[in-house]
Design an enzyme around this catalytic site. Structure first.
Site, short mmCIF file in Angstrom:
data_model
loop_
_atom_site.label_atom_id
_atom_site.label_comp_id
_atom_site.label_asym_id
_atom_site.label_seq_id
_atom_site.Cartn_x
_atom_site.Cartn_y
_atom_site.Cartn_z
N HIS A 1 0.83 -1.20 0.00
CA HIS A 1 0.00 0.00 0.00
C HIS A 1 0.87 1.25 0.00
O HIS A 1 1.99 1.24 0.47
CB HIS A 1 -0.99 0.02 1.17
CG HIS A 1 -0.36 -0.05 2.53
ND1 HIS A 1 0.21 -1.20 3.04
CD2 HIS A 1 -0.22 0.89 3.49
CE1 HIS A 1 0.66 -0.97 4.26
NE2 HIS A 1 0.43 0.30 4.55
N HIS B 1 0.83 5.36 1.01
CA HIS B 1 0.22 6.43 1.78
C HIS B 1 0.39 7.73 0.99
O HIS B 1 1.51 8.06 0.60
CB HIS B 1 0.92 6.62 3.13
CG HIS B 1 0.80 5.48 4.06
ND1 HIS B 1 -0.09 5.48 5.12
CD2 HIS B 1 1.46 4.29 4.12
CE1 HIS B 1 0.03 4.33 5.79
NE2 HIS B 1 0.97 3.60 5.20
#
Length: 144
Positions: A104, A106
């Site tokens: 992932h 950010h």
């Protein structure tokens, strides 16, 4: 020795719809959601739909398609929050700061003179909903 991908991680569960999330963007490659423990206003997470533990084990073609979406969403977040800049974070393995073992990114809108909040504080659900709507309002269509 490579560690196996855990299909019960929280992002895999969000992708399956087992856990709710404030969605910003979704297509066949990625899902973008508001971070429930934001370190800045408008903190967004972009996750691939493909099961990948981190940057080093994701398929390069998927990564290439994913990063285009990260850029598209980052532009929208910066515009929506009239940010001065952005911080993009991506962690790999515990030693690298990774806590959830599904790749992932950010996206953190940033303003001159405003520090990131310390990690670990849950956000108000209504505020996350409003921030998601604010980003979606300027997101526009994605062209792959």
């Amino acid at each position: 020795m490579a560690v196996a991908y855990d299909p019960q991680n929280i992002f895999a569960r969000i992708l399956r719809g087992d856990i709710p999330a404030h969605k910003i963007f979704e297509d066949d490659v990625a899902l973008a959601i508001m971070d429930i423990m934001p370190r800045a206003e408008g903190h967004v997470l972009v996750i691939p739909k493909a099961p990948a533990r981190g940057l080093l084990d994701v398929d390069a073609e998927i990564l290439a398609r994913l990063i285009k979406r990260v850029q598209h969403i980052a532009r929208a977040a910066k515009e929506a929050f009239q940010a001065d800049g952005l911080t993009l974070q991506q962690f790999n393995e515990s030693a690298g700061g990774q806590v959830i073992f599904h790749l992932h990114f950010h996206i953190l809108p940033r303003w001159d003179g405003v520090a990131l909040r310390p990690p670990g504080s849950m956000a108000d659900n209504e505020k996350l909903k409003e921030q998601a709507e604010k980003i979606r309002a300027v997101l526009g269509d994605f062209k792959d």
